[in-house]
Design an enzyme around this catalytic site. Structure first.
Site, PDB file in Angstrom:
ATOM      1  N   ARG B  26       2.803  44.274  51.150  1.00 63.14           N
ATOM      2  CA  ARG B  26       3.738  43.346  50.523  1.00 63.14           C
ATOM      3  C   ARG B  26       3.120  42.670  49.308  1.00 63.14           C
ATOM      4  O   ARG B  26       3.782  42.410  48.323  1.00 63.14           O
ATOM      5  CB  ARG B  26       4.121  42.250  51.524  1.00 63.14           C
ATOM      6  CG  ARG B  26       4.954  42.744  52.668  1.00 63.14           C
ATOM      7  CD  ARG B  26       4.942  41.732  53.804  1.00 63.14           C
ATOM      8  NE  ARG B  26       5.712  42.266  54.916  1.00 63.14           N
ATOM      9  CZ  ARG B  26       6.696  41.623  55.509  1.00 63.14           C
ATOM     10  NH1 ARG B  26       7.029  40.423  55.126  1.00 63.14           N
ATOM     11  NH2 ARG B  26       7.349  42.170  56.498  1.00 63.14           N
ATOM     12  N   GLU B  93      15.603  45.658  50.948  1.00 65.80           N
ATOM     13  CA  GLU B  93      15.807  44.215  51.020  1.00 65.80           C
ATOM     14  C   GLU B  93      14.985  43.483  49.958  1.00 65.80           C
ATOM     15  O   GLU B  93      13.898  43.924  49.590  1.00 65.80           O
ATOM     16  CB  GLU B  93      15.391  43.710  52.403  1.00 65.80           C
ATOM     17  CG  GLU B  93      15.756  42.229  52.623  1.00 65.80           C
ATOM     18  CD  GLU B  93      15.317  41.731  53.993  1.00 65.80           C
ATOM     19  OE1 GLU B  93      16.167  41.151  54.695  1.00 65.80           O
ATOM     20  OE2 GLU B  93      14.153  41.901  54.364  1.00 65.80           O
TER      21      GLU B  93
HETATM   22  C1  B12 Z   1       9.301  31.277  60.221  1.00 60.35           C
HETATM   23  C2  B12 Z   1       8.572  32.583  60.379  1.00 60.35           C
HETATM   24  C3  B12 Z   1       8.465  33.382  59.238  1.00 60.35           C
HETATM   25  C4  B12 Z   1       8.998  32.977  57.865  1.00 60.35           C
HETATM   26  C5  B12 Z   1       7.899  32.166  57.191  1.00 60.35           C
HETATM   27  C6  B12 Z   1       8.346  31.346  56.021  1.00 60.35           C
HETATM   28  C7  B12 Z   1       7.151  30.685  55.390  1.00 60.35           C
HETATM   29  N1  B12 Z   1       6.743  31.118  54.237  1.00 60.35           N
HETATM   30  O1  B12 Z   1       6.564  29.835  55.989  1.00 60.35           O
HETATM   31  C8  B12 Z   1       9.215  34.357  57.233  1.00 60.35           C
HETATM   32  C9  B12 Z   1      10.571  34.886  57.648  1.00 60.35           C
HETATM   33  C10 B12 Z   1       9.112  34.433  55.720  1.00 60.35           C
HETATM   34  C11 B12 Z   1       8.145  35.150  57.978  1.00 60.35           C
HETATM   35  C12 B12 Z   1       7.511  36.228  57.462  1.00 60.35           C
HETATM   36  C13 B12 Z   1       6.601  36.998  58.164  1.00 60.35           C
HETATM   37  N2  B12 Z   1       6.261  36.882  59.456  1.00 60.35           N
HETATM   38 CO1  B12 Z   1       6.798  35.389  60.533  1.00 60.35          CO
HETATM   39  N3  B12 Z   1       7.345  34.100  61.742  1.00 60.35           N
HETATM   40  C14 B12 Z   1       8.029  32.989  61.636  1.00 60.35           C
HETATM   41  C15 B12 Z   1       8.235  32.310  63.010  1.00 60.35           C
HETATM   42  C16 B12 Z   1       9.649  32.594  63.466  1.00 60.35           C
HETATM   43  C17 B12 Z   1       7.972  30.810  63.035  1.00 60.35           C
HETATM   44  C18 B12 Z   1       6.706  30.363  62.319  1.00 60.35           C
HETATM   45  C19 B12 Z   1       6.800  28.893  62.012  1.00 60.35           C
HETATM   46  O2  B12 Z   1       7.092  28.484  60.897  1.00 60.35           O
HETATM   47  N4  B12 Z   1       6.608  28.064  63.021  1.00 60.35           N
HETATM   48  C20 B12 Z   1       6.623  26.610  62.875  1.00 60.35           C
HETATM   49  C21 B12 Z   1       5.227  26.066  62.686  1.00 60.35           C
HETATM   50  C22 B12 Z   1       5.252  24.561  62.667  1.00 60.35           C
HETATM   51  O3  B12 Z   1       4.457  26.461  63.777  1.00 60.35           O
HETATM   52  P1  B12 Z   1       3.583  27.813  63.834  1.00 60.35           P
HETATM   53  O4  B12 Z   1       3.496  28.422  62.481  1.00 60.35           O
HETATM   54  O5  B12 Z   1       4.138  28.639  64.924  1.00 60.35           O
HETATM   55  O6  B12 Z   1       2.139  27.298  64.206  1.00 60.35           O
HETATM   56  C23 B12 Z   1       1.879  26.648  65.421  1.00 60.35           C
HETATM   57  C24 B12 Z   1       0.544  27.074  65.981  1.00 60.35           C
HETATM   58  O7  B12 Z   1       0.259  28.433  65.722  1.00 60.35           O
HETATM   59  C25 B12 Z   1      -0.419  26.144  65.383  1.00 60.35           C
HETATM   60  N5  B12 Z   1      -1.069  26.428  64.116  1.00 60.35           N
HETATM   61  C26 B12 Z   1      -0.598  27.035  63.004  1.00 60.35           C
HETATM   62  N6  B12 Z   1      -1.490  27.015  62.023  1.00 60.35           N
HETATM   63  C27 B12 Z   1      -2.574  26.350  62.485  1.00 60.35           C
HETATM   64  C28 B12 Z   1      -3.782  26.039  61.875  1.00 60.35           C
HETATM   65  C29 B12 Z   1      -4.740  25.305  62.612  1.00 60.35           C
HETATM   66  C30 B12 Z   1      -6.034  24.973  61.969  1.00 60.35           C
HETATM   67  C31 B12 Z   1      -4.466  24.922  63.962  1.00 60.35           C
HETATM   68  C32 B12 Z   1      -5.471  24.184  64.725  1.00 60.35           C
HETATM   69  C33 B12 Z   1      -3.245  25.257  64.547  1.00 60.35           C
HETATM   70  C34 B12 Z   1      -2.313  25.967  63.816  1.00 60.35           C
HETATM   71  O8  B12 Z   1       0.314  24.968  65.157  1.00 60.35           O
HETATM   72  C35 B12 Z   1       1.705  25.183  65.075  1.00 60.35           C
HETATM   73  C36 B12 Z   1       2.448  24.233  65.972  1.00 60.35           C
HETATM   74  O9  B12 Z   1       2.157  24.425  67.308  1.00 60.35           O
HETATM   75  C37 B12 Z   1       7.170  33.049  63.893  1.00 60.35           C
HETATM   76  C38 B12 Z   1       7.562  33.303  65.342  1.00 60.35           C
HETATM   77  C39 B12 Z   1       7.777  32.089  66.176  1.00 60.35           C
HETATM   78  N7  B12 Z   1       6.815  31.230  66.334  1.00 60.35           N
HETATM   79  O10 B12 Z   1       8.838  31.915  66.693  1.00 60.35           O
HETATM   80  C40 B12 Z   1       7.010  34.388  63.152  1.00 60.35           C
HETATM   81  C41 B12 Z   1       5.646  35.150  63.161  1.00 60.35           C
HETATM   82  C42 B12 Z   1       4.515  34.139  63.032  1.00 60.35           C
HETATM   83  N8  B12 Z   1       5.718  36.016  61.967  1.00 60.35           N
HETATM   84  C43 B12 Z   1       5.128  37.122  62.136  1.00 60.35           C
HETATM   85  C44 B12 Z   1       4.976  38.137  61.129  1.00 60.35           C
HETATM   86  C45 B12 Z   1       4.244  39.382  61.514  1.00 60.35           C
HETATM   87  C46 B12 Z   1       5.519  37.971  59.853  1.00 60.35           C
HETATM   88  C47 B12 Z   1       5.475  38.982  58.710  1.00 60.35           C
HETATM   89  C48 B12 Z   1       4.149  39.686  58.481  1.00 60.35           C
HETATM   90  C49 B12 Z   1       6.618  39.982  58.830  1.00 60.35           C
HETATM   91  C50 B12 Z   1       6.571  40.950  59.960  1.00 60.35           C
HETATM   92  N9  B12 Z   1       5.814  42.043  59.884  1.00 60.35           N
HETATM   93  O11 B12 Z   1       7.287  40.726  60.894  1.00 60.35           O
HETATM   94  C51 B12 Z   1       5.875  38.095  57.491  1.00 60.35           C
HETATM   95  C52 B12 Z   1       4.673  37.412  56.811  1.00 60.35           C
HETATM   96  C53 B12 Z   1       4.219  38.013  55.546  1.00 60.35           C
HETATM   97  C54 B12 Z   1       2.813  37.550  55.253  1.00 60.35           C
HETATM   98  N10 B12 Z   1       2.324  37.821  54.064  1.00 60.35           N
HETATM   99  O12 B12 Z   1       2.152  36.975  56.063  1.00 60.35           O
HETATM  100  C55 B12 Z   1       4.623  37.287  63.544  1.00 60.35           C
HETATM  101  C56 B12 Z   1       3.110  37.277  63.721  1.00 60.35           C
HETATM  102  C57 B12 Z   1       2.786  38.454  64.623  1.00 60.35           C
HETATM  103  C58 B12 Z   1       1.504  38.502  65.295  1.00 60.35           C
HETATM  104  N11 B12 Z   1       0.561  37.597  65.065  1.00 60.35           N
HETATM  105  O13 B12 Z   1       1.382  39.419  66.089  1.00 60.35           O
HETATM  106  C59 B12 Z   1       5.416  36.197  64.320  1.00 60.35           C
HETATM  107  C60 B12 Z   1       4.708  35.625  65.538  1.00 60.35           C
HETATM  108  C61 B12 Z   1       6.763  36.842  64.727  1.00 60.35           C
HETATM  109  C62 B12 Z   1       6.632  38.057  65.636  1.00 60.35           C
HETATM  110  N12 B12 Z   1       6.807  37.868  66.937  1.00 60.35           N
HETATM  111  O14 B12 Z   1       6.426  39.128  65.190  1.00 60.35           O
HETATM  112  N13 B12 Z   1       7.895  34.614  59.178  1.00 60.35           N
END
Ligand code: B12
Lengths: 141, 408
Positions: B26, B93
């Site tokens: 990407r 897309e």
């Molecule tokens: C919203 C989202 C997106 C949005 C992001 C928009 C943006 N620019 O921010 C969009 C649609 C663009 C997107 C794109 C992609 N996504 Co996405 N996304 C999500 C989703 C639904 C929610 C993430 C989110 O914003 N959560 C809200 C925030 C507040 O919480 P969080 O990020 O989950 O983090 C939590 C913890 O992890 C922790 N945390 C996060 N960062 C840090 C840092 C520190 C230091 C600490 C201590 C804790 C911590 O704290 C948070 C609160 O508890 C998750 C799945 C889910 N959780 O339901 C997938 C997910 C993270 N995405 C995923 C993927 C793979 C992608 C893509 C690569 C596309 C793909 N192949 O499917 C692309 C990313 C491209 C890239 N270059 O990275 C995967 C990761 C897979 C994995 N690890 O095996 C997930 C899990 C979905 C899945 N089941 O496949 N995504």
């Protein structure tokens, strides 16, 4: 308490564009009194190292990785450290491997690269950072 | 990828399948994608189509009966488009805004819009030769609490730009936000927006992306949310639904979870659920609000001679904006919030050029919620709004599989 502002460098790993947690973590840390240099998404380790060279008083490097590429994105950590760069604790959190079944093995690989702390709950960050500052606190007393 | 697609085709019989591209590709880190593919393919979070090349792409395409769509997130997708078209894949897309702001840190909009102009103009050349490429606009944007009018306004702008380059088939994707009436209203707006802003020669389809925000971990709640998305898509008249899986909260799903997601969605479209109906008057009211907000966002820009320059200026001065931007080239001064029913509203409209009436209605819709602007409380209430569905995990006490081992 020390009156000095404690600084941290925050960012998201090189191939990762997930921004939401990064926005919120920056807000929370600032609210907890930290000066946060937020490098944002898609930040290669090299840029973290440069940021630390610009702000050598920073106490830690806080990296998020959600897309599963943490290991690939942090591969150059041992080399940077060998060059004497990034010599601060690296705190890592997020979704750290590809796939929906997580193993301890992937965390071990990350520790093997030199990641100092792996955290899941970002709310614990201020405490972890505080514990890193403890020697300074003692000095101040 | 081939075995995944074949298995999905035989076990879930979808009408089309998607190929999701890995993050390295990407961002045009083709060498990293290729090296990881050689060293450790399991570490890739998607299909490295450019590294594989069009020969294998075509093999993949020809191995399934249904059409494929390429989904990615590239601010500059020219190479990927070339390999996709050469693979015979005719659904692509993205757009110069929607595949920049959520996916890159520092790519100027001018650059991504120019790269996507070239993508669209190539699709236009193909259309002249009778090959219609479906261009889907990624209205999902940053996926988390995206207000419907921002999603649709940006898709309209991208669709207008695409139509000007000769694109003849446009799909406008809208991300399910979580409140049925608002989501159905947004889907109903799509044909009306197409009628208003796109030339007649362009065929438009509406697409629902099932809930794109934070998913619940518990399997039953996750399945319920997928069923809910299917119902919203059907009642909203979506031509296509992109399905989620009950692994969403954990990581890249396996084949089985994908199959289940499609089957649950299909069940949502069965006739025995026809009894589920919504208050059409309220939907129409929401729809009119959305249409009015979109008009306030796009019409000043569409009136400019140079639309691309107008869009770049608008993001620079905040009159276009997205919440939680990954890119530095949007301000993210807009702060969304859920109202008491769960609909996504504007807590802070930032510098969006909304009328007094719109601002007032937005403020009114949030009365009764905690819209206190104190710093930490704002972060806390945004977090609660983000975890709107995930919160059901906790209250229902369903035992959840452990995601991460707690470290030192
Ligand atoms: C919203 C989202 C997106 C949005 C992001 C928009 C943006 N620019 O921010 C969009 C649609 C663009 C997107 C794109 C992609 N996504 Co996405 N996304 C999500 C989703 C639904 C929610 C993430 C989110 O914003 N959560 C809200 C925030 C507040 O919480 P969080 O990020 O989950 O983090 C939590 C913890 O992890 C922790 N945390 C996060 N960062 C840090 C840092 C520190 C230091 C600490 C201590 C804790 C911590 O704290 C948070 C609160 O508890 C998750 C799945 C889910 N959780 O339901 C997938 C997910 C993270 N995405 C995923 C993927 C793979 C992608 C893509 C690569 C596309 C793909 N192949 O499917 C692309 C990313 C491209 C890239 N270059 O990275 C995967 C990761 C897979 C994995 N690890 O095996 C997930 C899990 C979905 C899945 N089941 O496949 N995504």
């Amino acid at each position: 308490m020390t009156t000095e502002t404690r600084s941290v460098i925050l960012g998201v790993a090189a191939s990762d564009a997930h921004a939401v947690a990064n926005h919120l973590i920056a807000g929370r840390l600032r609210y907890a009194g930290f000066a946060v240099e937020n490098l944002g998404v898609c930040t290669p380790l090299e840029e973290f190292a440069e940021a630390l060279e610009r702000s050598p008083h920073s106490i830690a490097i806080v990296i998020g990785s959600l897309n599963g590429h943490a290991y690939e994105d942090l591969r150059s950590l041992p080399q940077l450290r060998a060059e004497g760069r990034l010599d601060r604790p690296v705190i890592l959190g997020g979704n750290l491997s590809v796939g929906s079944r997580k193993s301890n093995e992937s965390l071990e690989l990350l520790r093997g690269l030199g990641v100092d702390v792996i955290l899941d709950d970002p709310d614990k960050l201020p405490f972890v950072l505080d514990s890193l500052c403890r020697p300074q606190l003692v000095d101040a007393q | 990828m081939k075995s995944l697609l074949l298995e999905l085709e035989s076990r879930a019989a979808p009408d089309l399948l998607t190929v999701t591209i890995d993050s390295h590709t990407r961002l045009k880190h083709f060498a990293t994608a290729e090296a990881t593919l050689a060293r450790n393919p399991g570490h890739l979070n998607g299909y490295p189509l450019v590294a594989h090349g069009w020969g294998r792409g075509r093999e993949l395409n020809e191995s399934v009966k249904v059409p494929l769509e390429v989904r990615h997130g590239s601010p500059d997708a020219r190479e990927l488009l070339a390999v996709s078209l050469a693979s015979g894949i005719a659904s692509f897309e993205g757009g110069g805004i929607s595949y920049n702001l959520p996916y890159a840190k520092d790519v100027p909009l001018q650059e991504s819009l120019e790269a996507w102009r070239q993508v669209d103009s190539l699709c236009g050349v193909f259309a002249e030769h009778g090959v219609i490429v479906d261009r889907e606009m990624f209205g999902t944007l940053t996926a988390v609490l995206v207000p419907p009018s921002i999603s649709l306004a940006i898709s309209v702008l991208e669709a207008v730009l695409a139509a000007r380059e000769g694109v003849r088939c446009v799909s406008i994707a809208y991300p399910q936000g979580g409140e049925a009436l608002q989501d159905i209203a947004a889907l109903h707006s799509i044909p009306l927006l197409a009628e208003r802003y796109l030339p007649e020669s362009v065929e438009t389809f509406s697409v629902l992306h099932q809930y794109m925000g934070v998913f619940p971990k518990g399997r039953s709640v996750a399945d319920a949310l997928i069923l809910y998305g299917g119902l919203v898509g059907r009642i909203g008249g979506a031509a296509k639904i992109i399905t989620k899986t009950n692994h969403e909260a954990y990581g890249i799903p396996d084949t089985r979870a994908n199959v289940e997601g499609m089957r649950v969605t299909e069940a949502a479209c069965s006739s025995f659920l026809d009894f589920v109906q919504v208050d059409q008057e309220r939907v129409a009211l929401e729809r009119d609000w959305i249409l009015c907000e979109v008009a306030e966002l796009v019409e000043p820009l569409l009136a400019c001679d140079d639309l691309v320059a107008a869009i770049c200026r608008a993001f620079a001065n905040g009159s276009l904006d997205v919440p939680f931007s990954a890119s530095r080239h949007a301000r993210s001064a807009v702060i969304p919030a859920r109202d008491t029913r769960g609909a996504i509203r504007y807590r802070d409209c930032g510098s969006l050029p909304f009328s007094e009436a719109t601002r007032k209605r937005q403020a009114q819709s949030l009365s009764g919620t905690n819209s206190d602007p104190d710093g930490l409380k704002v972060i806390e209430s945004i977090t609660a709004d983000i975890n709107y569905f995930a919160a059901h995990d906790v209250s229902k006490g369903e035992p959840l599989p452990q995601l991460l081992q707690e470290a030192s």
